[in-house]
Design an enzyme around this catalytic site. Structure first.
Site, PDB file in Angstrom:
ATOM      1  CB  CYS A   1       8.865  36.696-112.117  1.00  0.00           C
ATOM      2  SG  CYS A   1       8.064  35.899-110.723  1.00  0.00           S
TER       3      CYS A   1
ATOM      4  NE  ARG B   1       3.007  35.075-104.460  1.00  0.00           N
ATOM      5  CZ  ARG B   1       2.685  34.712-105.700  1.00  0.00           C
ATOM      6  NH1 ARG B   1       2.087  33.550-105.930  1.00  0.00           N
ATOM      7  NH2 ARG B   1       2.924  35.507-106.723  1.00  0.00           N
TER       8      ARG B   1
ATOM      9  CG  HIS C   1       9.637  41.139-109.332  1.00  0.00           C
ATOM     10  ND1 HIS C   1       9.172  41.116-110.629  1.00  0.00           N
ATOM     11  CD2 HIS C   1       9.160  40.019-108.747  1.00  0.00           C
ATOM     12  CE1 HIS C   1       8.419  40.032-110.800  1.00  0.00           C
ATOM     13  NE2 HIS C   1       8.410  39.341-109.680  1.00  0.00           N
TER      14      HIS C   1
HETATM   15  N1  GLN Z   1       2.681  33.449-111.517  1.00  0.00           N
HETATM   16  C1  GLN Z   1       4.044  33.055-111.332  1.00  0.00           C
HETATM   17  C2  GLN Z   1       4.357  32.451-109.972  1.00  0.00           C
HETATM   18  O1  GLN Z   1       3.736  32.775-108.978  1.00  0.00           O
HETATM   19  C3  GLN Z   1       4.927  34.253-111.582  1.00  0.00           C
HETATM   20  C4  GLN Z   1       4.700  35.348-110.586  1.00  0.00           C
HETATM   21  C5  GLN Z   1       5.450  36.601-110.945  1.00  0.00           C
HETATM   22  O2  GLN Z   1       5.689  36.892-112.110  1.00  0.00           O
HETATM   23  N2  GLN Z   1       5.788  37.373-109.945  1.00  0.00           N
HETATM   24  O3  GLN Z   1       5.256  31.633-109.885  1.00  0.00           O
END
Ligand code: GLN
EC number: 6.3.5.13
Length: 242
Positions: A94, A129, A195
């Site tokens: 990520c 998101r 994750h």
């Molecule tokens: N901040 C980054 C995004 O939202 C990565 C988020 C994360 O590591 N879960 O794309």
């Protein structure tokens, strides 16, 4: 690997441990020890230099501001690039994945340079998101079973010509580009949005990293009953209608 010791480096727990990705380090460490390997695990905080002698480097996800700080410090440090030139293996998740690319959009809305270890560029998605369980097929060249993971990101990652997609999604958004790709890899540098922690859900990815580090084609099998039960449960959950 030298001295028969596997050196495992967990990068910046103080900045990039928000999403439980530290579990990836636990899984690699444990699976190496179960194969009788001597493991030296080094957790490197962001005010410490990255060692260049590691065999496997792991880097996790994080919020937007810590992600910018991590990118600044890794660029200034410069050792991770050197380790990769020496053949090290890097597995990133990520925010860590975005940092390893050419650039991403930081918390200030600016283009932030990455390390250029992956031929990818990340932008901020203007849609919803990407959050939820993911199911996919890993690049057949890597010889791994289906990918299960959990995504939570706003970033969208575009692959350049030399990067190979790590997986293709069946459920979930992955790179968020709408082309079904998830993650990327260039040689021994891997990136994924997953994750879970992803190596707890996909222990054979951890074994792939170990095989690359040891330069072997196979490892002694271990009892994966608990991992299999978790995989089964999460794969079923991904297939539930939203
Ligand atoms: N901040 C980054 C995004 O939202 C990565 C988020 C994360 O590591 N879960 O794309």
């Amino acid at each position: 690997m030298s001295d028969n010791q596997l050196r495992l480096v967990w990068i910046y727990p103080d900045l990039l441990s928000t999403y439980g990705d530290q579990g990836n380090a636990l899984v690699v460490e444990r699976r190496a020890r179960q194969r009788g390997l001597d493991v030296a695990r080094l957790d490197v905080r962001s005010d410490q230099p990255i060692p260049t002698s590691g065999d496997i480097y792991l880097i996790g996800g994080g919020e937007d501001r810590p992600q910018r700080l991590a990118a600044e410090r890794l660029r200034r440090d410069g050792h991770l690039q050197r380790a990769v030139q020496n053949g090290a293996i890097v597995f990133s998740v990520c925010a860590g994945y975005q940092i390893l690319g050419h650039e991403f959009i930081n918390d200030l809305g600016q283009r932030e340079p990455g390390l250029g270890l992956l031929d990818v560029v990340s932008v901020r998605g203007d849609g919803e998101r990407c959050v939820g369980d993911v199911l996919g097929d890993i690049d057949p060249q890597l010889g791994l079973p289906p990918l299960t993971g959990f995504e939570n990101h706003q970033g969208v990652t575009h692959l350049g010509p030399t990067a190979r997609p790590f997986a293709r999604t069946k459920i979930g958004r992955g790179n968020g580009t709408g082309d079904g790709t998830e993650g990327a890899y260039n040689g021994t540098v891997f990136g994924t949005y997953m994750h879970g922690p992803v190596l707890a859900r996909n222990p054979l990815i951890a074994d792939l990293l170990l095989k690359l580090a040891l330069d072997v084609n196979a490892l002694p099998p271990i009892d994966d009953r608990w991992y299999d039960a978790l995989r089964e449960e999460r794969i079923a959950a991904a297939q539930q209608p939203a």
